[in-house]
Design a protein around this motif. Structure first.
Motif, PDB file in Angstrom:
ATOM      1  N   ALA A   1      56.632 -34.044  45.839  1.00 13.30           N
ATOM      2  CA  ALA A   1      56.205 -32.642  45.703  1.00 13.30           C
ATOM      3  C   ALA A   1      55.794 -32.337  44.261  1.00 13.30           C
ATOM      4  O   ALA A   1      54.759 -31.698  44.022  1.00 13.30           O
ATOM      5  N   ALA A   2      56.582 -32.800  43.296  1.00 11.26           N
ATOM      6  CA  ALA A   2      56.296 -32.483  41.891  1.00 11.26           C
ATOM      7  C   ALA A   2      55.047 -33.218  41.399  1.00 11.26           C
ATOM      8  O   ALA A   2      54.231 -32.655  40.653  1.00 11.26           O
ATOM      9  N   PHE A   3      54.869 -34.461  41.825  1.00 12.42           N
ATOM     10  CA  PHE A   3      53.701 -35.235  41.375  1.00 12.42           C
ATOM     11  C   PHE A   3      52.427 -34.671  42.006  1.00 12.42           C
ATOM     12  O   PHE A   3      51.388 -34.562  41.341  1.00 12.42           O
ATOM     13  N   ALA A   4      52.499 -34.280  43.274  1.00 11.89           N
ATOM     14  CA  ALA A   4      51.338 -33.660  43.925  1.00 11.89           C
ATOM     15  C   ALA A   4      50.950 -32.372  43.197  1.00 11.89           C
ATOM     16  O   ALA A   4      49.766 -32.101  42.973  1.00 11.89           O
ATOM     17  N   LYS A   5      51.960 -31.591  42.801  1.00  9.44           N
ATOM     18  CA  LYS A   5      51.704 -30.347  42.050  1.00  9.44           C
ATOM     19  C   LYS A   5      51.069 -30.660  40.694  1.00  9.44           C
ATOM     20  O   LYS A   5      50.083 -30.031  40.285  1.00  9.44           O
ATOM     21  N   LEU A   6      51.616 -31.669  40.011  1.00  8.58           N
ATOM     22  CA  LEU A   6      51.079 -32.098  38.713  1.00  8.58           C
ATOM     23  C   LEU A   6      49.593 -32.431  38.810  1.00  8.58           C
ATOM     24  O   LEU A   6      48.779 -32.015  37.980  1.00  8.58           O
ATOM     25  N   LEU A   7      49.241 -33.184  39.841  1.00  7.32           N
ATOM     26  CA  LEU A   7      47.853 -33.658  39.963  1.00  7.32           C
ATOM     27  C   LEU A   7      46.855 -32.536  40.258  1.00  7.32           C
ATOM     28  O   LEU A   7      45.648 -32.722  40.101  1.00  7.32           O
ATOM     29  N   GLU A   8      47.361 -31.370  40.679  1.00  2.87           N
ATOM     30  CA  GLU A   8      46.444 -30.257  40.973  1.00  2.87           C
ATOM     31  C   GLU A   8      46.397 -29.216  39.863  1.00  2.87           C
ATOM     32  O   GLU A   8      45.679 -28.219  39.966  1.00  2.87           O
ATOM     33  N   LEU A   9      47.146 -29.453  38.774  1.00  5.31           N
ATOM     34  CA  LEU A   9      47.173 -28.457  37.697  1.00  5.31           C
ATOM     35  C   LEU A   9      45.774 -28.262  37.097  1.00  5.31           C
ATOM     36  O   LEU A   9      45.077 -29.227  36.804  1.00  5.31           O
ATOM     37  N   GLY A  10      45.407 -27.006  36.943  1.00  6.37           N
ATOM     38  CA  GLY A  10      44.147 -26.681  36.297  1.00  6.37           C
ATOM     39  C   GLY A  10      42.937 -26.705  37.212  1.00  6.37           C
ATOM     40  O   GLY A  10      41.815 -26.469  36.763  1.00  6.37           O
ATOM     41  N   VAL A  11      43.158 -26.987  38.490  1.00  3.65           N
ATOM     42  CA  VAL A  11      42.032 -27.022  39.429  1.00  3.65           C
ATOM     43  C   VAL A  11      41.994 -25.690  40.192  1.00  3.65           C
ATOM     44  O   VAL A  11      42.940 -25.384  40.927  1.00  3.65           O
ATOM     45  N   PRO A  12      40.928 -24.902  40.020  1.00  5.01           N
ATOM     46  CA  PRO A  12      40.850 -23.633  40.755  1.00  5.01           C
ATOM     47  C   PRO A  12      40.876 -23.903  42.262  1.00  5.01           C
ATOM     48  O   PRO A  12      40.175 -24.788  42.745  1.00  5.01           O
TER      49      PRO A  12
END
Ligand code: DDH
Length: 292
Positions: free
Chosen positions: A261-272
């Motif tokens: 869950a945390a890594f998936a969230k990390l990979l989407e940071l900054g993407v509108p």
């Protein structure tokens, strides 16, 4: 008809699974490299491409793949990641329609999954930015520091203590290279398999300061072959961090679930969010699963 064929239609989940498969094969073409896999360095590339995010200004993150540009490519934290970027360049040539941000984050997903880690939900939608989008130096964590620094860095990205501890468990993978970070050695005895051994070793081994001329790091008293960074050791010292680290040492399933869950969230940071093609992230298959 002819003009239609020249236009690349919106790639499908199957198209991205093909890219995943190509990446997965390339990760293994590493007989001469480190522990025989490019997986760990590619995970680090995905993390450093994403971990520049600042929630207050909305800048940084994986969207623009700004590590392609100087000075970000030259930031000391990114030393050695040219290895990962050059590998991914081969994939980009085969699939020119994929953005660099999608490519690098997908490579992180493939690396975790192929190294026996949890499934990481992922979806495409990142776009290539320009050199003026590069982020300032200092947004990634400094291994010589303490709990306050770790919180400053990860709270800025929007993570809480539990997510921080789960993410740092990626140090089950790979190693430090003295010619990249100054630190030296692996964290676990199986640096190309994703496990909760990082936490287990943190609590089960006795850690002593390494006597050497390099930066302050710890080594296991018993064999002297494993290492911990000062920031890793802090996970056993800070009361809140320790609670989660202990839970992950005791329960690999819990670690896998929370890391995913945390890594998936990390990979989407900054993407509108409007850039994402799919409303929900996808689960891509491992090479092994596709054989069945
Ligand atoms: Fe890390 N990491 N990391 N790390 N990291 C290094 C290597 C790897 C810190 C410092 C270092 C995460 C968090 C932190 C991976 C994944 C992740 C190295 C050694 C240093 C130093 C680099 C070298 O010499 O080649 C610090 C500090 C933190 C922190 O949060 C306080 C996170 C969150 C991840 C993640 O992926 C979610 C991986 C994998 C490697 C191994 C790379 C390799 O080439 O092998």
């Amino acid at each position: 008809q002819a003009s239609k064929a020249a236009v690349k239609l919106t790639p499908t989940k199957e198209d991205y699974q093909k890219v995943y498969n190509t990446i997965a094969h390339i990760l293994d073409e590493a007989e001469e490299y480190d522990d025989g896999s490019f997986g760990p360095v590619v995970v680090r590339l995905a993390w450093h491409a994403s971990g520049t995010y600042d929630k207050t200004t909305g800048t940084g993150g994986s969207n623009y793949a700004t590590m392609r540009f100087e000075p970000e490519s030259l930031h000391a934290a990114n030393n050695g990641l040219h290895v990962g970027r050059e590998l991914m360049e081969k994939v980009k040539q085969q699939y020119p329609w994929i953005s660099y941000g999608d490519l690098w984050t997908l490579a992180g997903v493939a690396a975790i999954q192929e190294m026996a880690g949890p499934k990481i939900p992922w979806r495409p939608g990142r776009i290539d930015g320009v050199a003026s989008n590069v982020t300032p130096d200092g947004r990634l964590p400094d291994a010589t520091q303490g709990a306050q620094h770790i919180r400053d860095i990860f709270y800025r990205m929007g993570f809480n203590d539990q997510e921080i501890v789960a993410l740092i468990g990626a140090h089950a993978l790979g190693r430090c290279h003295s010619d990249r970070s100054g630190f030296e050695g692996p964290w676990t005895f199986s640096p190309t398999t994703f496990t909760n051994d990082f936490y287990k070793l943190l609590f089960e081994e006795k850690w002593v300061w390494k006597k050497w001329s390099g930066p302050k790091q710890l080594q296991d008293k018993k064999t002297g072959t494993l290492m911990m960074l000062p920031t890793d050791y802090v996970l056993t010292q800070d009361k809140s961090f320790k609670k989660y680290a202990k839970a992950y040492a005791d329960d690999q399933d819990l670690f896998f679930k929370d890391f995913s869950a945390a890594f998936a969230k990390l990979l989407e940071l900054g993407v509108p969010s409007q850039q994402f093609v799919a409303s929900e992230p996808w689960i891509l298959q491992t090479l092994e699963e596709q054989k069945a």
